[in-house]
Write an enzyme that holds these catalytic residues in place. Structure first.
Site, short mmCIF file in Angstrom:
data_model
loop_
_atom_site.label_atom_id
_atom_site.label_comp_id
_atom_site.label_asym_id
_atom_site.label_seq_id
_atom_site.Cartn_x
_atom_site.Cartn_y
_atom_site.Cartn_z
N GLU A 1 -21.40 -6.18 42.84
CA GLU A 1 -20.80 -5.21 41.99
C GLU A 1 -19.93 -4.24 42.76
OE1 GLU A 1 -23.36 -1.53 40.89
OE2 GLU A 1 -24.36 -3.48 40.44
N GLU B 1 -22.58 -17.14 22.65
CA GLU B 1 -23.02 -17.30 21.17
C GLU B 1 -21.76 -17.49 20.20
OE1 GLU B 1 -25.62 -14.00 20.74
OE2 GLU B 1 -27.50 -15.02 21.49
#
Length: 274
Positions: A112, A81
């Site tokens: 992960e 953004e």
């Protein structure tokens, strides 16, 4: 004393499946209201990290977020953004998620847990001492993130972290750790809830502060936003009219579209007394 994951403790609420819908919503909201207070308590830590990020970026460096699962997805949202909101180049704020782009929408098993892949992923972006890397992990124990931060520190790269457990391993691996302790989740262990909300708030604070420090905001306006849709063009036109005193909407809109941003259009108008 063994490290305790508060984020994994039992919810304060029992038998959720027996609650009425409105009771579920009221109780979720009650828990959510505690998040902002937890973030407020961490402002001194957030300040130190935000200042470090701003300093590096003002010197020409980049910001990297790195995380897994929900933490990585929140990083992607924040990084993606920045260019349309503030008109900065793509690549100035970067998000790296364990498992790659596929992991944005699909869980990638065991991604992960890889202690070395995070550093390899950062190297693919030519991370350097000019940059700053923030590891994001609600539990504070994600190996992918911890390994990446440890490699960064060994290579002289400034590091930060955002976690939701006190005294976490990821904090020990960061120069500027932030710990926002929100307590047990409404659904036990579901860190996409309060922990995720806390992480989003902190990311908003860091990136917004950095963009303001970089001069991407004037007064309280996004004067460098990209004009990617009609809503933003209209907003930019109104901003330009307010900033320059141009009274004609169509004139202001044409000037905005000609120059591509409120900042550039306003500078042109000032120079040419339009």
């Amino acid at each position: 004393m063994a490290f305790e994951k508060i984020t994994e403790q039992d919810s304060h609420y029992r038998h959720l499946e027996k609650m009425e819908v409105e009771d579920l919503l009221v109780n979720i909201n009650r828990e959510d209201q505690t998040v902002a207070a937890a973030v407020a308590r961490a402002i001194p830590e957030i300040t130190r990290l935000a200042e470090a990020v701003s300093d590096k970026m003002l010197m020409g460096g980049r910001l990297f977020y790195i995380g897994a699962g929900t933490s990585g997805r929140l990083a992607v949202v924040d990084a993606s953004e920045c260019p349309p909101t503030y008109g900065v180049p793509y690549g100035l704020v970067n998000a790296i998620i364990a498992g790659g782009e596929k992991a944005i929408t699909t869980a990638v098993e065991f991604a992960e847990d890889d202690e070395t892949q995070g550093w390899l992923d950062l190297q693919a972006h030519r991370v350097s001492v000019k940059d700053v890397v923030i590891g994001i992990a609600a539990s504070g124990t994600t190996p992918y993130v911890i390994g990446a931060l440890q490699h960064c520190r060994r290579n002289g790269i400034v590091t930060g972290s955002i976690a939701c457990n006190p005294g976490s391993p990821v904090s020990a691996s960061a120069d500027f750790p932030v710990e926002v302790v929100v307590g047990p989740e409404f659904v036990t262990g579901s860190t996409r809830m309060k922990s995720g909300t806390a992480q989003k708030l902190v990311l908003n604070m860091i990136s917004t502060t950095a963009m303001i420090q970089l001069g991407r905001v004037e007064d309280n306006k996004m004067v460098n936003m990209q004009l990617t849709n009609e809503k933003l063009i209209e907003r930019g036109t109104r901003m330009l009219m307010e900033k320059t005193g141009i009274t004609g909407y169509e004139q202001a809109k044409a000037l905005l579209l000609e120059h591509g941003s409120v900042k550039k259009a306003a500078a042109f108008a000032k120079t040419n007394d339009r």
